[in-house]
Scaffold this motif. Sequence first.
Motif, short mmCIF file in Angstrom:
data_model
loop_
_atom_site.label_atom_id
_atom_site.label_comp_id
_atom_site.label_asym_id
_atom_site.label_seq_id
_atom_site.Cartn_x
_atom_site.Cartn_y
_atom_site.Cartn_z
N THR A 48 0.86 -1.18 0.00
CA THR A 48 0.00 0.00 0.00
C THR A 48 0.90 1.23 0.00
O THR A 48 2.12 1.13 0.07
N GLU A 49 0.27 2.39 -0.08
CA GLU A 49 1.01 3.65 -0.01
C GLU A 49 1.91 3.74 1.22
O GLU A 49 2.95 4.36 1.20
N LYS A 50 1.45 3.12 2.31
CA LYS A 50 2.16 3.29 3.59
C LYS A 50 2.85 2.05 4.11
O LYS A 50 3.80 2.16 4.89
N VAL A 51 2.36 0.86 3.73
CA VAL A 51 2.91 -0.37 4.30
C VAL A 51 3.29 -1.33 3.17
O VAL A 51 2.49 -1.61 2.28
N LYS A 52 4.54 -1.84 3.21
CA LYS A 52 4.99 -2.81 2.22
C LYS A 52 4.73 -4.23 2.72
O LYS A 52 4.88 -4.51 3.91
N ALA A 53 4.37 -5.09 1.79
CA ALA A 53 4.19 -6.50 2.13
C ALA A 53 5.55 -7.14 2.40
O ALA A 53 6.56 -6.71 1.84
N ALA A 54 5.56 -8.17 3.22
CA ALA A 54 6.80 -8.92 3.46
C ALA A 54 7.19 -9.62 2.17
O ALA A 54 6.33 -10.06 1.41
N ASP A 55 8.50 -9.72 1.90
CA ASP A 55 8.98 -10.30 0.64
C ASP A 55 8.50 -11.73 0.43
O ASP A 55 8.14 -12.12 -0.69
N ASP A 56 8.48 -12.53 1.51
CA ASP A 56 8.07 -13.94 1.33
C ASP A 56 6.58 -14.04 1.02
O ASP A 56 6.16 -14.92 0.26
N VAL A 57 5.78 -13.15 1.57
CA VAL A 57 4.33 -13.17 1.28
C VAL A 57 4.11 -12.76 -0.17
O VAL A 57 3.33 -13.39 -0.90
N TYR A 58 4.84 -11.75 -0.61
CA TYR A 58 4.75 -11.31 -2.01
C TYR A 58 5.16 -12.45 -2.94
O TYR A 58 4.50 -12.73 -3.94
N ALA A 59 6.25 -13.15 -2.58
CA ALA A 59 6.78 -14.23 -3.42
C ALA A 59 5.80 -15.39 -3.55
O ALA A 59 5.82 -16.12 -4.54
N ASN A 60 4.92 -15.55 -2.57
CA ASN A 60 3.94 -16.63 -2.60
C ASN A 60 2.66 -16.29 -3.37
O ASN A 60 1.79 -17.15 -3.52
N LEU A 61 2.55 -15.06 -3.83
CA LEU A 61 1.38 -14.69 -4.63
C LEU A 61 1.40 -15.47 -5.94
O LEU A 61 2.47 -15.83 -6.45
N HIS A 62 0.24 -15.70 -6.50
CA HIS A 62 0.12 -16.33 -7.81
C HIS A 62 0.97 -15.53 -8.81
O HIS A 62 1.06 -14.30 -8.71
N GLY A 63 1.57 -16.23 -9.77
CA GLY A 63 2.46 -15.59 -10.73
C GLY A 63 1.89 -14.32 -11.38
O GLY A 63 2.57 -13.30 -11.46
N CYS A 64 0.62 -14.39 -11.79
CA CYS A 64 0.04 -13.24 -12.48
C CYS A 64 -0.24 -12.09 -11.52
O CYS A 64 -0.53 -10.97 -11.94
N CYS A 65 -0.16 -12.38 -10.24
CA CYS A 65 -0.47 -11.35 -9.23
C CYS A 65 0.79 -10.61 -8.77
O CYS A 65 0.70 -9.65 -8.01
N GLN A 66 1.96 -11.09 -9.23
CA GLN A 66 3.18 -10.44 -8.76
C GLN A 66 3.41 -9.14 -9.53
O GLN A 66 4.14 -9.08 -10.51
N TYR A 67 2.76 -8.15 -9.03
CA TYR A 67 2.81 -6.77 -9.57
C TYR A 67 4.23 -6.23 -9.48
O TYR A 67 5.06 -6.71 -8.71
N GLU A 68 4.47 -5.20 -10.28
CA GLU A 68 5.78 -4.53 -10.22
C GLU A 68 5.84 -3.67 -8.98
O GLU A 68 4.99 -2.81 -8.76
N ARG A 69 6.85 -3.89 -8.17
CA ARG A 69 6.93 -3.15 -6.90
C ARG A 69 7.63 -1.81 -7.10
O ARG A 69 8.53 -1.68 -7.92
N GLU A 70 7.18 -0.84 -6.33
CA GLU A 70 7.81 0.48 -6.35
C GLU A 70 8.74 0.56 -5.15
O GLU A 70 8.49 -0.08 -4.14
#
Length: 117
Positions: free
Chosen positions: A94-116
């Motif tokens: 989100t604008e204020k809170v970043k997801a943990a890297d391992d949680v992001y990595a476990n997202l479905h392939g098509c859901c792995q958005y480009e991180r800012e």
Amino acid sequence: MKYILLFSILFLTNLSISNGQTNAGTEVSTMTTKFKVLGNCGMCEKRIEKAATIDGVTVADWDVDSKILTITFDPAKVKPSQVHKAVAAAGHDTEKVKAADDVYANLHGCCQYEREN
Ligand SMILES: [Cu+2]
């Protein structure tokens, strides 16, 4: 003169009582706010909206094109910062809170958005 004073006091007293009664009703007041949440697709939309609907949030709507999450919530029960945390815990930055890297990595392939950064 005495009577006028007495009448005025009664009149004022009545007025304040009737005001008290009209204000006695309990209304639940909600607030609406918007913030950016990163994601890609319809699966993200479901995941984000589900994660954002924590106790006190009545409506959560994420738009796939604008990446804007709109929440309607009861400010007596929940703060927007808690919604940021809940959405990030589901893997979405989100604008204020970043997801943990391992949680992001476990997202479905098509859901792995480009991180800012
Ligand atoms: Cu997705």
